[in-house]
Design an enzyme around this catalytic site. Structure first.
Site, PDB file in Angstrom:
ATOM      1  N   GLY A  72     -48.192 -52.960  -7.507  1.00 24.38           N
ATOM      2  CA  GLY A  72     -49.149 -52.791  -6.419  1.00 24.38           C
ATOM      3  C   GLY A  72     -49.671 -51.380  -6.304  1.00 24.38           C
ATOM      4  O   GLY A  72     -50.857 -51.159  -6.033  1.00 24.38           O
ATOM      5  N   CYS A  73     -48.805 -50.402  -6.537  1.00 25.36           N
ATOM      6  CA  CYS A  73     -49.206 -48.994  -6.423  1.00 25.36           C
ATOM      7  C   CYS A  73     -50.148 -48.602  -7.555  1.00 25.36           C
ATOM      8  O   CYS A  73     -51.069 -47.801  -7.359  1.00 25.36           O
ATOM      9  CB  CYS A  73     -47.970 -48.099  -6.419  1.00 25.36           C
ATOM     10  SG  CYS A  73     -46.850 -48.457  -5.045  1.00 25.36           S
TER      11      CYS A  73
END
Length: 203
Positions: A72-73
């Site tokens: 996600g990052c």
């Protein structure tokens, strides 16, 4: 070795303290954003980032994220990098903040698949900046690795984005935990907000 051990113990104490506290919400709109300086990296080069200095140029998007080189990052960083020109056009500065070491961030900030040298990411290794924004960090689980297979040994800060206007006031707080936002939605929403600010509209 002693300094490293002391640093690890201090981090452990801060994470333990945060974990012992009852759940609380991140700072919200209307609150003056805590100013901070932090060691940061852009395009693989580290420097000292100052929120106060950045605010002199216009609004700032301060986005906290759990860890570099995680799904996600990575997506979030890629989307911020891809839209950097639009944030520039709105007069806004982007700064990512995580508990990653500056060494990890030097690689991440230069990685063409993610930050691509387009914006800085700051190291909040002792999670003091996160705590000042009322964000509760949690310790990484033993044996956790990033997408490169490298061990993650730092605290995770919840994915939260603060849009701060040029006066230093928080105008929006976006939380994946509270608002159920995907990583890319943090980018879309914060961009829309700074564009509204530029147009003189209320977000």
């Amino acid at each position: 070795m002693k300094k490293r051990l002391a640093g690890s113990m201090a981090l452990g104490a801060l994470v333990a303290l945060a974990s012992a506290m009852p759940a609380f919400a991140a700072l919200g709109p209307g609150v003056t954003a805590p100013t901070f300086t932090a060691r940061a990296s852009q395009a693989g080069k580290d420097f000292t980032f100052s929120l106060a200095d950045a605010l002199k140029k216009g609004p700032v998007v301060v986005y906290f994220y759990p860890s570099a080189y995680t799904g996600g990052c990575d997506l979030e960083a890629h989307n911020f990098a891809s839209n950097r020109d639009k944030f520039d056009a709105a007069g806004a500065t982007i700064i990512g903040v995580s508990a990653d070491s500056i060494e990890r961030l030097n690689a991440f900030s230069a990685d063409p698949k993610y930050c691509a040298g387009k914006f800085p990411v700051a190291s909040d290794a002792d999670v003091k900046v996160a705590l000042s924004y009322d964000l509760k960090a949690v310790a990484a689980q033993a044996g956790m690795n990033d997408v490169r297979g490298v061990a993650i040994d730092h605290a995770f800060i919840p994915r939260t984005t603060f849009v701060i206007d040029s006066t230093g006031k928080i105008v929006a707080t976006l939380s994946s935990e509270t608002d159920h936002l995907r990583p890319d939605e943090h980018v879309k929403r914060s961009l829309a907000i700074v564009q509204h600010l530029q147009a003189g509209k209320t977000p």
